[in-house]
Design an enzyme around this catalytic site. Structure first.
Site, PDB file in Angstrom:
ATOM      1  N   GLU A   1     -11.055   0.808  -3.518  1.00 47.50           N
ATOM      2  CA  GLU A   1     -11.417   0.330  -2.308  1.00 47.50           C
ATOM      3  C   GLU A   1     -12.115   1.616  -1.492  1.00 47.50           C
ATOM      4  OE1 GLU A   1      -7.646  -1.075  -0.448  1.00 47.50           O
ATOM      5  OE2 GLU A   1      -8.784  -1.045   1.459  1.00 47.50           O
TER       6      GLU A   1
ATOM      7  N   LYS B   1      -1.073  -0.789  -4.659  1.00 43.41           N
ATOM      8  CA  LYS B   1      -2.014  -0.282  -4.142  1.00 43.41           C
ATOM      9  C   LYS B   1      -1.596   1.219  -4.015  1.00 43.41           C
ATOM     10  CE  LYS B   1      -4.660   0.033   0.132  1.00 43.41           C
ATOM     11  NZ  LYS B   1      -5.413  -0.759   1.111  1.00 43.41           N
TER      12      LYS B   1
ATOM     13  N   LYS C   1      -2.935   5.297  -2.874  1.00 45.34           N
ATOM     14  CA  LYS C   1      -3.875   5.780  -1.963  1.00 45.34           C
ATOM     15  C   LYS C   1      -4.395   6.866  -3.011  1.00 45.34           C
ATOM     16  CE  LYS C   1      -4.088   3.761   2.120  1.00 45.34           C
ATOM     17  NZ  LYS C   1      -5.373   3.082   2.453  1.00 45.34           N
TER      18      LYS C   1
ATOM     19  N   LYS D   1     -10.161  -7.268   7.411  1.00 46.21           N
ATOM     20  CA  LYS D   1      -9.232  -6.959   8.487  1.00 46.21           C
ATOM     21  C   LYS D   1      -9.570  -7.560   9.731  1.00 46.21           C
ATOM     22  CE  LYS D   1      -7.550  -2.522   6.496  1.00 46.21           C
ATOM     23  NZ  LYS D   1      -7.571  -1.250   6.321  1.00 46.21           N
TER      24      LYS D   1
ATOM     25  N   ASP E   1      -7.162   3.190  -3.406  1.00 44.86           N
ATOM     26  CA  ASP E   1      -7.815   3.197  -2.108  1.00 44.86           C
ATOM     27  C   ASP E   1      -8.230   4.523  -1.677  1.00 44.86           C
ATOM     28  OD1 ASP E   1      -8.826   2.722   0.562  1.00 44.86           O
ATOM     29  OD2 ASP E   1      -7.209   1.884   1.481  1.00 44.86           O
TER      30      ASP E   1
ATOM     31  N   SER F   1       0.900  -1.108  -0.040  1.00 42.73           N
ATOM     32  CA  SER F   1       0.063   0.070  -0.107  1.00 42.73           C
ATOM     33  C   SER F   1       0.852   1.230   0.145  1.00 42.73           C
ATOM     34  CB  SER F   1      -0.914   0.071   1.186  1.00 42.73           C
ATOM     35  OG  SER F   1      -1.704   1.159   1.384  1.00 42.73           O
TER      36      SER F   1
ATOM     37  N   GLY G   1      -4.481  -4.647   5.878  1.00 38.71           N
ATOM     38  CA  GLY G   1      -3.373  -4.313   6.764  1.00 38.71           C
ATOM     39  C   GLY G   1      -3.719  -2.916   7.374  1.00 38.71           C
TER      40      GLY G   1
ATOM     41  N   ASN H   1     -10.238   5.497   1.089  1.00 32.99           N
ATOM     42  CA  ASN H   1     -10.600   5.571   2.289  1.00 32.99           C
ATOM     43  C   ASN H   1     -11.841   6.631   2.459  1.00 32.99           C
ATOM     44  OD1 ASN H   1      -7.357   4.993   2.810  1.00 32.99           O
ATOM     45  ND2 ASN H   1      -8.728   3.951   4.134  1.00 32.99           N
TER      46      ASN H   1
ATOM     47  N   ASP I   1     -13.821  -1.794   2.435  1.00 34.16           N
ATOM     48  CA  ASP I   1     -12.925  -1.864   3.783  1.00 34.16           C
ATOM     49  C   ASP I   1     -13.761  -1.463   4.941  1.00 34.16           C
ATOM     50  OD1 ASP I   1     -11.018  -1.715   5.684  1.00 34.16           O
ATOM     51  OD2 ASP I   1      -9.480  -0.527   4.396  1.00 34.16           O
TER      52      ASP I   1
HETATM   53  O1  OSB Z   1      -7.296   1.605   4.308  1.00 33.54           O
HETATM   54  O2  OSB Z   1      -6.278  -0.037   3.909  1.00 33.54           O
HETATM   55  C1  OSB Z   1      -6.350   0.910   4.476  1.00 33.54           C
HETATM   56  C2  OSB Z   1      -3.203   1.725   6.898  1.00 33.54           C
HETATM   57  C3  OSB Z   1      -4.100   2.143   7.853  1.00 33.54           C
HETATM   58  C4  OSB Z   1      -5.202   2.684   7.781  1.00 33.54           C
HETATM   59  C5  OSB Z   1      -6.095   2.141   6.948  1.00 33.54           C
HETATM   60  C6  OSB Z   1      -5.565   1.566   5.468  1.00 33.54           C
HETATM   61  C7  OSB Z   1      -4.210   1.381   5.772  1.00 33.54           C
HETATM   62  C8  OSB Z   1      -3.167   0.669   4.453  1.00 33.54           C
HETATM   63  C9  OSB Z   1      -2.133   0.055   4.764  1.00 33.54           C
HETATM   64  O3  OSB Z   1      -3.454   0.962   3.424  1.00 33.54           O
HETATM   65  C10 OSB Z   1      -2.165  -1.382   4.588  1.00 33.54           C
HETATM   66  C11 OSB Z   1      -1.017  -2.104   5.407  1.00 33.54           C
HETATM   67  O4  OSB Z   1      -0.953  -2.295   6.429  1.00 33.54           O
HETATM   68  O5  OSB Z   1       0.006  -2.164   4.478  1.00 33.54           O
HETATM   69 MG    MG Z   2      -8.532   0.413   2.765  1.00 34.53          MG
END
Ligand code: OSB
Ligand code: MG
Length: 377
Positions: free
Chosen positions: A222, A170, A172, A271, A197, A144, A299, A199, A247
């Protein structure tokens, strides 16, 4: 498949909780903010036969979800741990039912369940992978990549991870940093396995911008919309060619069933920390597998504790897409376990030792500890 062989119960003497602050090798930026340090709670189950280790994946502030360090710390000490210590014997399967009267707070519940699981499985001499139903000895490793200062910096960062051997990227995204960033990565690296992703950074008003991503043939997008926007996600999914993956919205097997019934997602990021534990994570895996829906293991910048457990979970047969199960060195110069996860030929090994299969580095643990509390029965 449900857990084939349940674990034996243990007699809990108490729990030790610690807040750790572990420096990140480089800042990690998402649509909700930038982190320089990973703040995390480590949870240790104390028993006469041996301790067990778990991790609560909350961050310092309620930005990814409503949960955060101090909410988890408070509810664990005030309600969750006392409920567990009331019992003479606790099996891992008992933890979630014992904590169910307390609404929400799935992240500390998951951390406590993992600590009990680790202790029980160590006592029995079984690995977490064996217990959960892992069918592989290593899992493909995706990475990520946070938002960077500009697309050129993003291309540099992605190139570095591809050189290391990560098998899926991936990135952001957020409004204004989506089509340009994604296009820059596609232009630089062609047809690599790529997903994005958001978020929760978009609304249905952004559907035209999100449609622009369709041309990049992404594996998935995502969590484009808010956590509770299941209906809007279903509307969006009908508009996009890119598969929608959830997610933040998937907080339980019930939420997963609802999302699938509504057509809100065609892929699920699992997760364990977000859904209240590894047992609920397996239930989501089983549900999705039965429905023919692919899942992958997400993660939360885990320490070596959660990273080892995630590798075991990701080895279940329904995890058909590479997860965010990266090497410890993706985030940390120093981990709190003696054998941090490493990348080998684009994969991370599933630990075979008893319990979570990794040992704690007590010196590193002490070095990163900023708060500590022990509760005994
Ligand atoms: O949205 O997947 C997510 C890290 C912290 C909070 C949310 C996310 C993430 C990541 C990192 O994308 C994933 C990782 O631990 O490699
Ligand atoms: Mg995510």
């Amino acid at each position: 498949m449900p857990i084939a062989r349940p674990a034996a119960s243990i007699a809990l003497d108490g729990f030790e909780l610690r807040v750790l602050q572990i420096p990140l090798l480089s800042p990690f930026t998402t649509s909700f903010g930038t982190e320089h340090v990973r703040e995390v709670i480590v949870m240790r189950a104390l028993t006469a036969d041996g301790d067990g280790w778990g991790e609560c994946v909350t961050g310092a502030a309620p930005l990814y979800s409503s949960e955060y360090t101090q909410s988890s710390w408070d509810v664990a000490l005030r309600y969750l741990i006392p409920a567990l210590l009331k019992r003479e014997q606790v099996a891992p399967e008992d933890v979630a039912p014992a904590l169910a009267p307390f609404v929400g707070h799935r992240m500390p519940k998951a951390g406590l369940e993992l600590a009990v699981l680790d202790s029980a499985l160590r006592t029995e001499g079984r690995s977490l992978g064996d217990y959960l139903g892992a069918e592989r000895d290593r899992v493909p490793s995706g990475v990520s990549v946070g938002l960077q200062s500009d697309p050129a910096a993003l291309v540099d960062a992605v190139g570095g991870y591809l050189d290391e051997g990560y098998v899926r990227i991936k990135i952001k995204i957020k409004p204004g940093r989506d089509v340009g960033d994604t296009g820059a990565v596609r232009d630089a690296f062609g047809d690599i396995p790529l997903q994005v992703d958001a978020n929760s950074a978009y609304t249905l008003d952004d559907v035209v911008a999100l449609e622009q991503l369709d041309r990049f043939e992404l594996l998935l997008i995502e969590q484009p919309l808010q956590e509770d926007d299941l209906v809007d996600h279903a509307t969006l999914a009908r508009r996009l060619r890119t598969p929608v993956c959830l997610d933040e919205s998937i907080v339980s097997v019930k939420a997963a069933a609802d999302a699938l019934a509504l057509g809100s997602a065609s892929v699920i990021n699992v997760k364990a920390g977000r859904v209240g534990g590894y047992l609920e994570a397996v239930r989501i895996h089983d549900l999705a597998r039965g429905a023919g829906v692919p899942v992958w293991c997400g993660g939360m910048l885990e320490t070596g504790i959660g990273r080892a457990a995630n590798a075991a979970l990701a080895a279940l047969p329904g995890f058909t897409l590479p997860g965010d199960v990266s090497a410890s060195s993706r985030f940390y110069a120093r981990d709190i376990v003696t054998e941090p996860a490493v990348l080998e030929d684009g994969h991370v090994r599933v630990p075979t030792g008893h319990g979570i299969g990794v040992e704690i580095d007590a010196v590193a643990l002490d070095e990163f500890t900023v708060a500590r509390e022990t509760v005994r029965r």
